[in-house]
Design a protein around this motif. Structure first.
Motif, PDB file in Angstrom:
ATOM      1  N   ASP A 159      35.721  33.294  53.404  1.00  0.00           N
ATOM      2  CA  ASP A 159      37.597  33.901  53.201  1.00  0.00           C
ATOM      3  C   ASP A 159      37.038  35.960  53.023  1.00  0.00           C
ATOM      4  N   LYS A 160      37.563  36.694  54.093  1.00  0.00           N
ATOM      5  CA  LYS A 160      37.852  37.962  53.827  1.00  0.00           C
ATOM      6  C   LYS A 160      38.068  38.516  52.624  1.00  0.00           C
ATOM      7  N   ILE A 161      37.302  39.135  51.830  1.00  0.00           N
ATOM      8  CA  ILE A 161      37.639  39.369  50.147  1.00  0.00           C
ATOM      9  C   ILE A 161      37.992  41.803  50.364  1.00  0.00           C
ATOM     10  N   TYR A 162      39.156  41.521  49.944  1.00  0.00           N
ATOM     11  CA  TYR A 162      39.155  43.203  50.604  1.00  0.00           C
ATOM     12  C   TYR A 162      39.340  44.328  48.810  1.00  0.00           C
ATOM     13  N   VAL A 163      39.285  45.153  48.716  1.00  0.00           N
ATOM     14  CA  VAL A 163      40.144  45.475  47.280  1.00  0.00           C
ATOM     15  C   VAL A 163      41.097  45.052  47.062  1.00  0.00           C
ATOM     16  N   GLN A 164      41.945  44.946  47.770  1.00  0.00           N
ATOM     17  CA  GLN A 164      43.818  44.810  46.692  1.00  0.00           C
ATOM     18  C   GLN A 164      43.423  43.489  46.430  1.00  0.00           C
ATOM     19  N   HIS A 165      42.618  41.835  46.525  1.00  0.00           N
ATOM     20  CA  HIS A 165      42.018  41.038  46.549  1.00  0.00           C
ATOM     21  C   HIS A 165      41.832  41.484  44.652  1.00  0.00           C
ATOM     22  N   LYS A 166      41.088  41.955  45.146  1.00  0.00           N
ATOM     23  CA  LYS A 166      40.569  42.831  43.523  1.00  0.00           C
ATOM     24  C   LYS A 166      41.536  43.257  42.772  1.00  0.00           C
ATOM     25  N   ILE A 167      42.165  44.371  43.423  1.00  0.00           N
ATOM     26  CA  ILE A 167      43.422  44.492  42.620  1.00  0.00           C
ATOM     27  C   ILE A 167      44.309  43.342  42.088  1.00  0.00           C
ATOM     28  N   THR A 168      44.657  41.918  42.370  1.00  0.00           N
ATOM     29  CA  THR A 168      45.514  41.141  42.417  1.00  0.00           C
ATOM     30  C   THR A 168      44.910  40.367  41.524  1.00  0.00           C
ATOM     31  N   GLU A 169      43.133  40.189  41.037  1.00  0.00           N
ATOM     32  CA  GLU A 169      42.111  40.194  40.395  1.00  0.00           C
ATOM     33  C   GLU A 169      41.930  40.096  38.383  1.00  0.00           C
ATOM     34  N   HIS A 170      42.258  41.080  39.166  1.00  0.00           N
ATOM     35  CA  HIS A 170      41.696  42.219  36.835  1.00  0.00           C
ATOM     36  C   HIS A 170      43.651  42.575  37.121  1.00  0.00           C
ATOM     37  N   ALA A 171      44.377  42.367  37.973  1.00  0.00           N
ATOM     38  CA  ALA A 171      46.296  42.628  37.423  1.00  0.00           C
ATOM     39  C   ALA A 171      46.122  43.023  35.622  1.00  0.00           C
ATOM     40  N   SER A 172      46.005  42.270  34.873  1.00  0.00           N
ATOM     41  CA  SER A 172      46.233  42.130  33.571  1.00  0.00           C
ATOM     42  C   SER A 172      45.586  43.307  33.113  1.00  0.00           C
TER      43      SER A 172
END
Length: 224
Positions: free
Chosen positions: A147-160
């Motif tokens: 599964d492709k992981i991009y910077v926006q996915h990391k933003i979602t992961e660290h949203a808090s």
């Protein structure tokens, strides 16, 4: 108290800053109450009022005294720079290192590339900054898994974490890199996952917040 002789003559702002102001001190609550009087940003002014109040003493301790944040240290930088978008942020990081103001609490870099072992620009340098406590690094390697992981996915992961940096600590967002899809995808992640899901804002209010940040310079985009 009489004015000392050396202060009776006009001084330039540079002379005052270089010779008389202690810009490496830890700001007191009184400093924040003064900043509240001159701040032109509504949210920033409200935060300064809170930090300068008796009720905000614990928040002031957590924001300034415990992390040893000085007057000079900038409210946090959230840098999103996949691929060659890293270049301007590397310059900023090196400058902060030179001035000895680099800290993992204030410097947050989201970097993305295809493969960690093939095109992770400045890998050793960034990893050393992270290990030495000068940088918080979030990496997205899009092709290292199915599964492709991009910077926006990391933003979602660290949203808090990002909501706290932006809402509580007046953090700024800087986006650099490919102009095709990345900037809009990153902004959508902030609107939907950081401001709405974590921050509790409606979609319209979240969009208004990102627009406001853009207008006052707390969101800046440099893409090509």
């Amino acid at each position: 108290m009489p004015v000392p002789e050396f202060l009776k003559n006009p001084l330039s702002l540079y002379e005052i800053a270089a010779q008389y102001w202690d810009l490496r001190c830890y700001p007191t609550q009184y400093v924040f109450s003064l900043l509240a009087l001159i701040s032109e940003d509504k949210l920033e002014r409200e935060k300064c009022i809170e930090l300068g109040s008796a009720e905000g003493q614990e928040e002031w301790l957590n924001y300034c005294r415990r992390p040893k944040r000085t007057v000079l240290e900038p409210v946090p930088c959230i840098m999103i720079g996949p691929g060659t978008g890293l270049a301007p942020f590397r310059s900023l990081l090196q400058e902060r290192m030179y001035k000895q103001t680099a800290s993992r609490e204030t410097l947050h870099l989201f970097f993305g590339c295809r493969y960690k072992e093939k095109d992770f620009h400045c890998k050793e340098e960034l990893e050393k900054m992270t290990a030495d406590g000068h940088l918080t690094l979030y990496c997205a390697f899009s092709r290292d898994q199915d599964d492709k992981i991009y910077v926006q996915h990391k933003i979602t992961e660290h949203a808090s974490t990002l909501w706290k940096l932006i809402n509580d600590e007046r953090g700024c967002i800087f986006i650099s890199g490919n102009a095709k899809n990345m900037p809009d995808n990153v902004k959508d992640a902030f609107i939907e996952d950081v401001f709405s899901k974590v921050g509790g804002l409606s979609t319209d209010d979240a969009k208004s917040m990102i627009k406001m940040m853009d207008e006052i310079g707390r969101l800046q985009v440099e893409t090509w």
